[in-house]
Each structure stands twice: as C-alpha cells, then as structure tokens.
Write a protein that holds these residues in place. Structure first.
Motif, PDB file in Angstrom:
ATOM      1  N   VAL A  75     130.072  -5.601  56.857  1.00 63.33           N
ATOM      2  CA  VAL A  75     130.483  -6.860  57.487  1.00 63.33           C
ATOM      3  C   VAL A  75     129.705  -8.010  56.858  1.00 63.33           C
ATOM      4  O   VAL A  75     128.489  -7.924  56.689  1.00 63.33           O
ATOM      5  N   LEU A  76     130.404  -9.080  56.522  1.00 65.85           N
ATOM      6  CA  LEU A  76     129.758 -10.307  56.055  1.00 65.85           C
ATOM      7  C   LEU A  76     130.026 -11.421  57.058  1.00 65.85           C
ATOM      8  O   LEU A  76     131.142 -11.521  57.599  1.00 65.85           O
ATOM      9  N   LYS A  77     129.007 -12.267  57.309  1.00 66.58           N
ATOM     10  CA  LYS A  77     129.182 -13.393  58.224  1.00 66.58           C
ATOM     11  C   LYS A  77     128.121 -14.450  57.938  1.00 66.58           C
ATOM     12  O   LYS A  77     127.093 -14.155  57.309  1.00 66.58           O
ATOM     13  N   PRO A  78     128.325 -15.678  58.422  1.00 64.31           N
ATOM     14  CA  PRO A  78     127.300 -16.723  58.259  1.00 64.31           C
ATOM     15  C   PRO A  78     126.092 -16.432  59.140  1.00 64.31           C
ATOM     16  O   PRO A  78     126.214 -15.773  60.174  1.00 64.31           O
ATOM     17  N   PRO A  79     124.921 -16.939  58.775  1.00 63.06           N
ATOM     18  CA  PRO A  79     123.725 -16.667  59.576  1.00 63.06           C
ATOM     19  C   PRO A  79     123.727 -17.298  60.960  1.00 63.06           C
ATOM     20  O   PRO A  79     123.142 -16.754  61.883  1.00 63.06           O
ATOM     21  N   ALA A  80     124.376 -18.453  61.121  1.00 61.72           N
ATOM     22  CA  ALA A  80     124.208 -19.177  62.378  1.00 61.72           C
ATOM     23  C   ALA A  80     125.501 -19.782  62.887  1.00 61.72           C
ATOM     24  O   ALA A  80     125.498 -20.841  63.498  1.00 61.72           O
ATOM     25  N   SER A  81     126.611 -19.106  62.648  1.00 67.78           N
ATOM     26  CA  SER A  81     127.858 -19.619  63.202  1.00 67.78           C
ATOM     27  C   SER A  81     128.140 -18.902  64.508  1.00 67.78           C
ATOM     28  O   SER A  81     127.240 -18.343  65.133  1.00 67.78           O
ATOM     29  N   ALA A  82     129.407 -18.899  64.938  1.00 66.39           N
ATOM     30  CA  ALA A  82     129.731 -18.302  66.233  1.00 66.39           C
ATOM     31  C   ALA A  82     131.144 -17.761  66.204  1.00 66.39           C
ATOM     32  O   ALA A  82     131.928 -18.065  65.304  1.00 66.39           O
ATOM     33  N   ALA A  83     131.442 -16.965  67.276  1.00 66.23           N
ATOM     34  CA  ALA A  83     132.771 -16.363  67.441  1.00 66.23           C
ATOM     35  C   ALA A  83     133.114 -15.553  66.194  1.00 66.23           C
ATOM     36  O   ALA A  83     132.265 -14.865  65.646  1.00 66.23           O
ATOM     37  N   SER A  84     134.359 -15.641  65.712  1.00 70.24           N
ATOM     38  CA  SER A  84     134.765 -14.831  64.558  1.00 70.24           C
ATOM     39  C   SER A  84     134.806 -15.657  63.285  1.00 70.24           C
ATOM     40  O   SER A  84     135.401 -15.244  62.293  1.00 70.24           O
TER      41      SER A  84
ATOM     42  N   GLY B  80     124.247 -21.690  53.733  1.00 69.25           N
ATOM     43  CA  GLY B  80     123.330 -21.568  52.611  1.00 69.25           C
ATOM     44  C   GLY B  80     123.025 -20.137  52.233  1.00 69.25           C
ATOM     45  O   GLY B  80     122.359 -19.880  51.230  1.00 69.25           O
ATOM     46  N   ALA B  81     123.513 -19.198  53.043  1.00 68.10           N
ATOM     47  CA  ALA B  81     123.289 -17.777  52.789  1.00 68.10           C
ATOM     48  C   ALA B  81     124.357 -16.990  53.537  1.00 68.10           C
ATOM     49  O   ALA B  81     125.150 -17.562  54.304  1.00 68.10           O
ATOM     50  N   VAL B  82     124.396 -15.700  53.291  1.00 70.58           N
ATOM     51  CA  VAL B  82     125.303 -14.826  54.029  1.00 70.58           C
ATOM     52  C   VAL B  82     124.494 -13.665  54.600  1.00 70.58           C
ATOM     53  O   VAL B  82     123.438 -13.311  54.071  1.00 70.58           O
ATOM     54  N   ILE B  83     125.008 -13.101  55.669  1.00 70.16           N
ATOM     55  CA  ILE B  83     124.436 -11.877  56.229  1.00 70.16           C
ATOM     56  C   ILE B  83     125.366 -10.727  55.912  1.00 70.16           C
ATOM     57  O   ILE B  83     126.578 -10.798  56.157  1.00 70.16           O
ATOM     58  N   GLY B  84     124.801  -9.684  55.322  1.00 68.62           N
ATOM     59  CA  GLY B  84     125.515  -8.427  55.172  1.00 68.62           C
ATOM     60  C   GLY B  84     125.026  -7.475  56.244  1.00 68.62           C
ATOM     61  O   GLY B  84     123.818  -7.379  56.490  1.00 68.62           O
TER      62      GLY B  84
END
Length: 415
Positions: free
Chosen positions: A147-156, A187-191
């Motif tokens: 799964v990849l997502k932004p560090p500090a966003s929300a919902a989907s 500025g980054a992504v979370i895996g």
C-alpha cells in the motif's frame, strides 16, 4: 451562576460542524478557529458559529485571542485541526493531548513508530522520497500487494494498492507529485505492508486520559480506478460480538500510545488472523456520519458523547455515558459514480428514496452540480443510510442502489 464553558473548535468542518449544536445542548458556548491549512474540500466558514478566530501561523497570537474570549477547552473538529488544537491547548494550558510526540497524531509513519514502541502490533512500513529506497523495501518485504499513501492526508486520498514493481513505480510518482487534501504537496510517500483481514473502526471520546468506546463499525471496501481502495459500506457491530472486545482493547492501547487524552478519536484496526493491527488513528471525530441518524439507530453518537465529555467529564469517569445498542440492521453506503456526470435532482433521487430500507440520503453537493467519476472519498457523491429489520432486506436494497448508480443515477441529462 457558573458561566458557561467556552469551547474553541478548530476547523468545524464535516462532522465537526455538528459539534456547536451538541455543545449548546449541554450548556457550553462555541467559537471557531480556522486553521491555516483546512481541508480544501470543505466550506470555508461554518454557518452557525458567530465568532471566528483565523490562525495566521502565529500560535501565541491565536492563543491570546482565544484567551480573550475566555476559552476553556480546545478541540479539533476535523483532521486539519488536530495539530493546531493540540498546540493551542498546550499554550492555553487547557485539557489537551500529550505533547511528547504530537506529530504522531498526524504523520502516519510517526504514528506506526509510536504504537510499535509500546509493543503493539503494526504493519511493516517505510517513509521515503526515494524510489530506489521504496523498491528496496518492497523487495525485502517480499509480498504483494503493498500500500502506498501520503504521510499526513486523510480518508482514501491517494491510497493506492500496488501488485508489482511497475505499479509501485507509477503509484510513487502519483503520490509524490500530488497535493494532499489540505493543499500541501506530498514531500514523501509511505509504503506499508498489505494487511489481510476484516477492517473495523472504533470511535471513542476521552477525558483526562480515560476513554469511552462510543461505537464499533465494520468496513467493507472495494477497489476503484484500477487499484484504489474505496469505502463501499460500513455497518455497526453488535457490542457482544467477540471482535468488538478485541479491537476495542487494541484501539484504547493505541490512544494511550499516541497520548490522546482529551477529545475524540477515530481508530481503524485490521483484525488479521494473528490479531489486531493498526491501520491508522485520528485524534478527532470520525467520518461523515449524521449524528441524529446514528443516535436514532444506536441510541448514542460520538458528537453527543464528545460534548458530554467536554462539559461534564464526570459522566465519562463514572461510566455514565450511553452505550450503543443497534436496534435494527443498519448500513451506511458510500455513493459511487461510475462516470462523470451530475448530482441527481429530487426527481432523479426518487428511486433511491423509494427503496424500502432507505432512511436518509445525503449528497455532497447541490442537485445539478458536476460529479466526477469516484476514485476516493473526495469524489464520492454522498452517502445513503439503509435500515430494516433484517440484514437480508438491507442487502437487497444495497444491490438495487448499486444498480441504480450503474444504470444512470448520475447521468447528465441531454437536451
């Protein structure tokens, strides 16, 4: 006579817009604080708050303004208000959350680290702005999907499932090059390791470090837009279901790890074959539910419990906050538009409202407004509550609703 408690609500958007009325019912007054980075998908000004303090980046200045209004409690109305509410509480010395590691309540990687540090199960994850580092991490993990997502966003928002190196490369570029829901560039992504199991959310309220479980719901998601996980529907889980005790105990331990001591929280937990694992936790009320509908069906709701905990904390400490009790089968269905189109008119909504189990329809915009193909919560046309005596009746109407969407519920009329 004791003067009423004055509560500052930071970004009273979404479900947070219901909080001023709930506080008023319990004898408190509210003022609004607009943060410097609100969710760009929400309106800029709550309709029923007369006093608004705009935060322009100077914490001392904003705190001084709130002190002048006699504020005795600060609370986040939605995700964009979490960090500012914490910082203002600390500045004003009003009841707030722990400040050892406040960023862990917003940054999803810091959150995982804080939860893992107290020995709770977490998913394997990495945060990086380097594609090479991400690819190395995925290779070492050795399982797909990830799964990849932004560090500090929300919902989907920009949460993507990747089943191969090629998909991982594409998703990395998509997340890193986008703005989050608050208008800030990622500025980054979370895996993160993909978690298999059933996903739940636990809504809570807290006061002075004591917690109260308001409700537990189970998520059902589906993939849209070639691999984005999207909310499909969610249902409350009976309090005596064995899963409730397991995910609730884990969620409360997460709150302690994140130092969530005062206010609301919405904690998402995957119940895997090996036990509960954190998806993420948010130090604010959960989701886009209609409190009046939830209270009518469950006997309580998070916004009312939050108001009670703020105004009369002794109710929480003494265990007197109401416990939820589902009265019938209930399903919150996220509307999904298969194509671009427009919001249906009242006439166009008639087939939805005529479903026997239809309790409430909430649209995200006015009839006739443009609708984008649904790829995340920000592009969902709204939601529908279905309720009936049996789950079978709800299930039948759920499928009818999805058929209505596929057959042109959001079709733009031709003239």
């Amino acid at each position: 006579m004791t003067p009423p408690l004055i509560v500052a609500i930071v970004d009273a958007d979404g479900i947070g817009a219901h909080l001023p009325a709930a506080l008023a019912r319990h004898g408190a007054r509210s003022i609004h604080v607009r943060s410097d980075a609100p969710n760009v998908h929400f309106s800029r000004r709550p309709a029923d708050l007369d006093i608004e303090v705009v935060h322009r980046g100077d914490l001392v200045e904003t705190a001084t303004a709130l002190r002048g209004h006699g504020v005795g409690f600060v609370v986040a109305g939605t995700e964009s208000g979490v960090l500012l509410a914490d910082a203002l509480s600390a500045q004003l010395r009003t009841p707030g959350n722990g400040m050892t590691r406040p960023g862990a309540r917003r940054d999803k990687h810091e959150m995982v680290q804080a939860v893992a540090a107290v020995g709770l199960a977490t998913a394997s994850s990495v945060v990086t702005d380097s594609l090479d580092e991400l690819l190395t991490w995925a290779e070492q993990l050795g399982t797909w999907p990830v799964v990849l997502k932004p560090p500090a966003s929300a919902a989907s928002d920009h949460v993507l499932f990747c089943r191969s190196e090629a998909e991982l490369r594409s998703a990395f570029a998509a997340v890193l090059g986008a703005d989050d829901r608050y208008g800030r560039r990622n500025g980054a992504v979370i895996g993160q390791e993909f978690l298999a199991g059933e996903e739940y959310f636990v809504n809570t309220v807290s006061r002075g470090g004591s917690h109260h479980v308001v409700e537990v719901w189970r998520y059902q998601k589906r993939l849209v837009d070639g691999g984005r996980p999207m909310y499909d529907y969610e249902e409350p889980v009976a309090p005596d279901d064995p899963a409730v005790a397991v995910v609730s105990a884990y969620a409360l331990a997460v709150l302690d790890a994140l130092e969530i001591r005062n206010g609301a929280a919405h904690t998402e937990v995957m119940l895997t074959p090996d036990g509960p694992v954190l998806v993420e936790s948010a130090a604010r009320p959960g989701g886009s539910h209609e409190p009046a509908v939830v209270s009518g069906c469950l006997g309580t709701d998070q916004i009312d419990c939050l108001a009670r905990a703020i105004v009369r904390p002794e109710e929480l400490h003494a265990g007197r906050l109401p416990r939820y009790r589902p009265q019938a089968a209930l399903r919150y269905v996220t509307l999904l538009s298969p194509t671009d189109g427009q919001m249906p008119s009242e006439e166009g909504l008639a087939p939805v409202r005529e479903l026997e189990s239809c309790l409430e329809v909430v649209l995200a915009a006015a009839p006739g407004s443009p609708v984008k193909r649904t790829v995340d919560l920000g592009t969902s046309p709204g939601y529908v509550y279905l309720t009936a005596a049996t789950h079978g009746e709800v299930e039948e109407d759920y499928h009818r609703l999805r058929q209505l969407e596929e057959s042109g519920l959001y079709r733009t009329p031709t003239h």
